[in-house]
Motif scaffolding. Structure first.
Motif, PDB file in Angstrom:
ATOM      1  N   TYR A 280       0.830  -1.201   0.000  1.00 52.23           N
ATOM      2  CA  TYR A 280       0.000   0.000   0.000  1.00 52.23           C
ATOM      3  C   TYR A 280       0.864   1.251   0.000  1.00 52.23           C
ATOM      4  O   TYR A 280       0.577   2.220  -0.701  1.00 52.23           O
TER       5      TYR A 280
ATOM      6  N   ASP B 184      -8.784   7.535  -6.033  1.00 56.95           N
ATOM      7  CA  ASP B 184     -10.015   6.732  -5.987  1.00 56.95           C
ATOM      8  C   ASP B 184     -10.255   6.008  -7.305  1.00 56.95           C
ATOM      9  O   ASP B 184     -10.764   4.890  -7.316  1.00 56.95           O
TER      10      ASP B 184
ATOM     11  N   GLN C 273      -8.150   2.987  -7.078  1.00 57.20           N
ATOM     12  CA  GLN C 273      -8.081   2.327  -5.777  1.00 57.20           C
ATOM     13  C   GLN C 273      -8.714   0.937  -5.792  1.00 57.20           C
ATOM     14  O   GLN C 273      -8.138  -0.004  -5.261  1.00 57.20           O
TER      15      GLN C 273
ATOM     16  N   GLU D 271      -6.871  -2.571  -4.807  1.00 60.73           N
ATOM     17  CA  GLU D 271      -7.337  -3.420  -3.705  1.00 60.73           C
ATOM     18  C   GLU D 271      -7.637  -4.837  -4.183  1.00 60.73           C
ATOM     19  O   GLU D 271      -7.344  -5.805  -3.492  1.00 60.73           O
TER      20      GLU D 271
END
Length: 122
Positions: A5, A90, A93, A97
């Motif tokens: 991350y 975003d 993102q 993930e």
């Protein structure tokens, strides 16, 4: 996973803690907050919030303005530049993930599920 991350956020010149601060500020929908409130919201409680906020201010992602009613208090807000950066993050993102989750082993997934159940039960 934290290392992955952290590497992901490096492309935006952000640390995980700086990202957390920006997200917390965005969640306030334009309302100001102070250092004490931000510190309380940090996942990593050993973060130096004052230093994090100053780094974000220098990047023009947030503003720090002395409170007119209480000169010892500083009002912190996210800037348009900060909001735009979060929108950019975003956008990719979810993909990031999914990649992280797809790289977990079966035992790691079971551990994660156990921890999530524990969190939800509190």
């Amino acid at each position: 996973m934290t290392e992955t991350y952290s590497e992901h956020l490096k492309q935006y010149a952000l640390s995980i803690q700086q990202y957390q601060v920006l997200r917390s500020l965005r969640d306030l929908n334009g309302e100001s907050t102070d250092l004490l409130t931000l510190s309380a919201q940090m996942v990593s409680k050993n973060s130096n919030t004052t230093r994090l906020v100053e780094k974000l201010r220098l990047k023009k992602l947030i503003t720090r303005i002395q409170n007119e009613d209480n000169r010892r208090k500083v009002d912190i807000n996210i800037t348009e530049k900060g909001l735009n950066l979060l929108a950019e993050i975003d956008a990719i993102q979810n993909q990031f993930e999914e990649e992280v989750v797809n790289n977990l082993s079966e035992s790691e997934i079971k551990t994660l599920n156990t921890l999530l159940k524990k969190i939800r039960s509190k």
